[in-house]
Design a protein around this motif. Sequence first.
Motif, mmCIF file in Angstrom:
data_model
loop_
_atom_site.group_PDB
_atom_site.id
_atom_site.type_symbol
_atom_site.label_atom_id
_atom_site.label_comp_id
_atom_site.label_asym_id
_atom_site.label_seq_id
_atom_site.Cartn_x
_atom_site.Cartn_y
_atom_site.Cartn_z
ATOM 1 N N ALA A 41 0.831 -1.203 0.000
ATOM 2 C CA ALA A 41 0.000 0.000 0.000
ATOM 3 C C ALA A 41 0.868 1.256 0.000
ATOM 4 N N THR A 42 1.601 1.455 -1.090
ATOM 5 C CA THR A 42 2.452 2.634 -1.218
ATOM 6 C C THR A 42 1.600 3.853 -1.577
ATOM 7 N N ALA A 45 0.558 3.807 -5.316
ATOM 8 C CA ALA A 45 -0.438 2.786 -5.642
ATOM 9 C C ALA A 45 -1.811 3.166 -5.111
ATOM 10 N N LEU A 46 -1.846 3.743 -3.920
ATOM 11 C CA LEU A 46 -3.123 4.148 -3.338
ATOM 12 C C LEU A 46 -3.740 5.304 -4.104
ATOM 13 N N LEU A 47 -2.928 6.251 -4.537
ATOM 14 C CA LEU A 47 -3.452 7.368 -5.325
ATOM 15 C C LEU A 47 -4.121 6.844 -6.592
ATOM 16 N N ALA A 48 -3.462 5.932 -7.280
ATOM 17 C CA ALA A 48 -4.032 5.376 -8.507
ATOM 18 C C ALA A 48 -5.338 4.638 -8.222
ATOM 19 N N ASN A 90 5.536 2.765 3.436
ATOM 20 C CA ASN A 90 6.318 3.977 3.142
ATOM 21 C C ASN A 90 5.483 5.253 3.268
ATOM 22 N N TRP A 91 4.686 5.327 4.331
ATOM 23 C CA TRP A 91 3.716 6.419 4.454
ATOM 24 C C TRP A 91 4.191 7.418 5.491
ATOM 25 N N ARG A 92 4.901 8.441 5.038
ATOM 26 C CA ARG A 92 5.378 9.509 5.918
ATOM 27 C C ARG A 92 5.225 10.844 5.201
ATOM 28 N N ASP A 93 4.490 11.766 5.813
ATOM 29 C CA ASP A 93 4.320 13.124 5.276
ATOM 30 C C ASP A 93 3.922 13.108 3.800
ATOM 31 N N VAL A 94 2.836 12.414 3.520
ATOM 32 C CA VAL A 94 2.350 12.261 2.145
ATOM 33 C C VAL A 94 1.371 13.400 1.830
ATOM 34 N N PRO A 95 1.636 14.239 0.827
ATOM 35 C CA PRO A 95 0.749 15.366 0.483
ATOM 36 C C PRO A 95 -0.434 14.898 -0.368
#
Length: 230
Positions: A41-42, A45-48, A90-95
């Motif tokens: 769940a990067t 990938a989640l945005l897409a 890899n979920w840190r400070d995701v805009p």
Amino acid sequence: MKPKSAQVIGIDLGGTAIKLGLFEADGSCNQSLTVATPQPATPEALLAAILNAISQIAAPVESWAAIGVGLPGPVDGTGRISQVAINLENWRDVPLADWLEEKTQKPVIMANDANCAGLGEAWLGAGRNFDNLIMLTLGTGVGGAIILNRQLFVGHRGAAGELGLITLNPDGPPCNSGNQGSLEQYVSVQAIRRETGNKPSDLAQKAIAGDSQALAYWEEYGRRLGAGLA
């Protein structure tokens, strides 16, 4: 004829599933959709996956006005950046808000998913007759929300409601948060799978059928959940 109120898209982003709804201003849902969370769940990938799901429930684009996203972890004070989501990769400070606005050309606001759920319960659900309440969300992880005097309480760093990360057993399994033996490690979906090898729904069916091991497990689960709530 009275014009139809502008609809908004609500998104619940979880470690197992992404749930979307098309909502009226009174909270009624016109359409909903659930899709699996991509693994790993990067952020990319989640945005897409989110954009693809939006396209399935929200055409034409003129029929809706904005997007709200609930995320499994704290969001910064501006509602723009997902600071951390311990059950996502890899979920840190995701805009994420900026990314979604760029792709959809619609305004986006984000908040912790349990806080969203707590506000929903205080507005239209089980908490609507109460000024003060605490809510726990049980899923891939465990979240929480605190409503005081009908206002959401988040604390000075925005994470006051992270009730799943309280320590239930200091010698228990390590948590992705860095804690040891947190409540989440005993009452989440992941905990049930780790301890029994079953999905919660399958274990529930076994208990309903009278399986003694399943019944004993749910009794222990209830004891742990009760201790955490206390």
